[in-house]
Design a protein around this motif. Sequence first.
Motif, mmCIF file in Angstrom:
data_model
loop_
_atom_site.group_PDB
_atom_site.id
_atom_site.type_symbol
_atom_site.label_atom_id
_atom_site.label_comp_id
_atom_site.label_asym_id
_atom_site.label_seq_id
_atom_site.Cartn_x
_atom_site.Cartn_y
_atom_site.Cartn_z
ATOM 1 N N THR A 176 6.626 1.182 -11.755
ATOM 2 C CA THR A 176 5.388 1.627 -12.055
ATOM 3 C C THR A 176 5.600 3.170 -11.932
ATOM 4 O O THR A 176 4.534 3.715 -12.305
ATOM 5 N N LEU A 177 6.812 3.763 -12.107
ATOM 6 C CA LEU A 177 6.989 5.095 -12.314
ATOM 7 C C LEU A 177 6.630 5.360 -13.754
ATOM 8 O O LEU A 177 6.930 4.833 -14.683
ATOM 9 N N THR A 178 6.108 6.751 -13.981
ATOM 10 C CA THR A 178 5.780 7.072 -15.173
ATOM 11 C C THR A 178 6.372 8.414 -15.705
ATOM 12 O O THR A 178 6.691 8.498 -16.904
ATOM 13 N N GLU A 179 6.785 9.171 -15.086
ATOM 14 C CA GLU A 179 7.430 10.418 -15.197
ATOM 15 C C GLU A 179 8.897 10.273 -15.720
ATOM 16 O O GLU A 179 9.595 9.263 -15.010
ATOM 17 N N ASP A 180 9.509 11.014 -16.279
ATOM 18 C CA ASP A 180 10.720 10.684 -16.728
ATOM 19 C C ASP A 180 11.932 11.160 -15.715
ATOM 20 O O ASP A 180 12.481 10.409 -15.607
ATOM 21 N N TRP A 181 11.681 12.007 -14.995
ATOM 22 C CA TRP A 181 12.266 12.622 -13.760
ATOM 23 C C TRP A 181 12.238 11.288 -12.785
ATOM 24 O O TRP A 181 13.477 11.130 -12.142
ATOM 25 N N GLU A 182 11.281 10.623 -12.575
ATOM 26 C CA GLU A 182 11.263 9.788 -11.626
ATOM 27 C C GLU A 182 11.898 8.352 -11.936
ATOM 28 O O GLU A 182 12.907 7.950 -11.122
ATOM 29 N N ILE A 183 12.030 8.091 -13.285
ATOM 30 C CA ILE A 183 12.848 7.203 -13.651
ATOM 31 C C ILE A 183 14.284 7.323 -13.711
ATOM 32 O O ILE A 183 15.103 6.435 -13.451
ATOM 33 N N VAL A 184 14.622 8.617 -14.091
ATOM 34 C CA VAL A 184 16.112 8.796 -14.192
ATOM 35 C C VAL A 184 16.598 8.916 -12.600
ATOM 36 O O VAL A 184 17.610 8.414 -12.333
ATOM 37 N N LEU A 185 15.592 9.527 -11.730
ATOM 38 C CA LEU A 185 16.041 9.374 -10.242
ATOM 39 C C LEU A 185 16.201 7.961 -9.709
ATOM 40 O O LEU A 185 17.124 7.863 -8.961
#
Length: 159
Positions: free
Chosen positions: A96-105
């Motif tokens: 459910t993550l939307t930001e690129d940095w959230e997905i990379v993390l």
Amino acid sequence: MALQILLNVIVAFVWMFLVQNFSGQGFIVGYVLGLVALIGMRRFFKVRLYVHRVWAAVKLCVLFIKELILANIAVLKVVLKPKLDMQPAFFAYPTTLTEDWEIVLLSSLITLTPGTVVIHVSDDAKTLYIHAIDCNDVDEVVASIRDSFEKAILEVSRA
């Protein structure tokens, strides 16, 4: 948030000059006084106080260290068994993550945890494809990731 941190550091330095104490102790006292001042003036800021985000990031780091230790123990148990009865699996993890940095993390945290690795992120960044070295129940692993890492990352980004 960056403005709040900058104001807090400026107050700490001003305090150091006022009391003529240029040590680490003087900075810490000034920093704490600046934090108290920011808490008192929090209604003038449109965003939440930065301490909430810092605290959420600290909790995420502690969670990762805990999961890292538990995963190392689990992989060690699999490796030291005389008979290899592990069940490796590939599975899709809908995020459910939307930001690129959230997905990379999230991808990094999963990959850095022994026994799991993110193989691919879908083009729309809504699905992570993961390989687990020992996965008895895919739904349990998906729920575990969602309730631990993803929840903590959302707390950091929304704080």
